[in-house]
Write an enzyme that holds these catalytic residues in place. Structure first.
Site, PDB file in Angstrom:
ATOM      1  N   SER A  18       0.826  -1.207   0.000  1.00 28.60           N
ATOM      2  CA  SER A  18       0.000   0.000   0.000  1.00 28.60           C
ATOM      3  C   SER A  18       0.863   1.260   0.000  1.00 28.60           C
ATOM      4  O   SER A  18       0.486   2.268  -0.608  1.00 28.60           O
ATOM      5  CB  SER A  18      -0.972   0.007   1.181  1.00 28.60           C
ATOM      6  OG  SER A  18      -0.303   0.144   2.412  1.00 28.60           O
ATOM      7  N   ASN A 111      13.504   4.209   4.633  1.00 30.46           N
ATOM      8  CA  ASN A 111      12.541   3.258   5.178  1.00 30.46           C
ATOM      9  C   ASN A 111      11.440   4.031   5.877  1.00 30.46           C
ATOM     10  O   ASN A 111      11.650   5.144   6.364  1.00 30.46           O
ATOM     11  CB  ASN A 111      13.230   2.321   6.181  1.00 30.46           C
ATOM     12  CG  ASN A 111      12.283   1.268   6.725  1.00 30.46           C
ATOM     13  OD1 ASN A 111      11.550   0.620   5.970  1.00 30.46           O
ATOM     14  ND2 ASN A 111      12.267   1.075   8.040  1.00 30.46           N
ATOM     15  N   HIS A 113       8.641   3.470   9.023  1.00 29.61           N
ATOM     16  CA  HIS A 113       8.422   2.591  10.169  1.00 29.61           C
ATOM     17  C   HIS A 113       7.192   3.066  10.931  1.00 29.61           C
ATOM     18  O   HIS A 113       7.038   4.272  11.175  1.00 29.61           O
ATOM     19  CB  HIS A 113       9.642   2.608  11.084  1.00 29.61           C
ATOM     20  CG  HIS A 113       9.522   1.677  12.247  1.00 29.61           C
ATOM     21  ND1 HIS A 113       9.599   0.304  12.102  1.00 29.61           N
ATOM     22  CD2 HIS A 113       9.309   1.907  13.563  1.00 29.61           C
ATOM     23  CE1 HIS A 113       9.448  -0.262  13.291  1.00 29.61           C
ATOM     24  NE2 HIS A 113       9.270   0.683  14.193  1.00 29.61           N
ATOM     25  N   SER A 140       7.341   7.125  10.978  1.00 34.05           N
ATOM     26  CA  SER A 140       8.589   7.859  10.758  1.00 34.05           C
ATOM     27  C   SER A 140       9.241   7.412   9.458  1.00 34.05           C
ATOM     28  O   SER A 140       9.271   6.217   9.153  1.00 34.05           O
ATOM     29  CB  SER A 140       9.586   7.591  11.905  1.00 34.05           C
ATOM     30  OG  SER A 140       9.023   7.845  13.172  1.00 34.05           O
TER      31      SER A 140
END
Length: 219
Positions: A18, A111, A113, A140
């Site tokens: 998603s 990334n 998170h 984050s």
């Protein structure tokens, strides 16, 4: 913007994708980046179908055929590099990366998170936030380093924790913010506004981020 002009992005996934979809939607809307390949360690990841629907190479490199992380990551690096990315984006890629792979993409790997890092690194963040009695939770975006979920944080989105929350309801609200957060961070990188400096500090618009930026809620 054409793919040749746009920042080339390779996205790594393990599941539904998603957050990948949020990047694809932003790309279609004119963001200055182009997803040029999607790679998964899981052949059944629905995110691969999302890539195919947009005419993007959808590639599988299963970790199950490898004896260790180092050999897998060596082939993963070769596969990523075959698409000449400017940025590698982890979007639910459920693998702990080796230091060698992370070092190869230093300053070029992001990334997202589902927690307000440095709180709740690792898995089961929503359950842990509820168990800890947190009044605020969120997501984050950070540069990837060898420390799991420990790289310099760039930007966060926050959501309140309400008394009726379950891990599922809280996760859904956080995920909605992730879909706003990730395309924004990738856009900043594509526009040259965001970078990791030689000292390992995140900079936005030339300024060292002493604290993560906070994306205001759209609620």
């Amino acid at each position: 913007m054409s793919e040749q002009q746009a920042l080339r992005v390779v996205v790594l996934i393990s599941g539904g994708g998603s957050n990948l979809q949020s990047l694809l939607d932003a790309q279609i809307a004119g963001a200055p980046f182009a997803v040029v390949a999607v790679i998964s360690n899981q052949a059944t990841a629905f995110g691969l179908e999302r890539a195919r629907q947009h005419g993007i190479p959808a590639l599988v490199l299963s970790h199950r055929a490898y004896p260790d992380r180092a050999s897998y990551d060596a082939d993963l690096q070769r596969l990523i590099d075959s698409h000449a990315p400017d940025l590698v984006v982890l979007a639910g890629f459920m693998r702990i990366l080796t230091p060698a792979l992370v070092a190869h993409y230093r300053g070029r790997m992001l990334n997202i998170h589902p927690s307000l890092l440095p709180k709740f690194q690792g898995l089961h963040t929503h359950e842990r936030a509820l168990a800890a009695g947190e009044r605020e939770h969120g997501a984050s975006v950070h540069f990837v380093t060898a420390e799991l979920d420990g790289g310099p944080v760039i930007v966060q989105a926050r959501v309140p924790v309400v008394a009726s929350d379950t891990a599922e309801t809280l996760a859904a609200r956080v995920l909605a913010q992730e879909h706003r957060l990730y395309p924004l961070a990738v856009r900043w990188f594509a526009e040259g506004r965001l970078r990791l400096d030689d000292a390992g500090r995140p900079r936005c618009d030339g300024r060292v981020l002493q604290m993560p930026l906070v994306l205001q809620s759209d609620s």
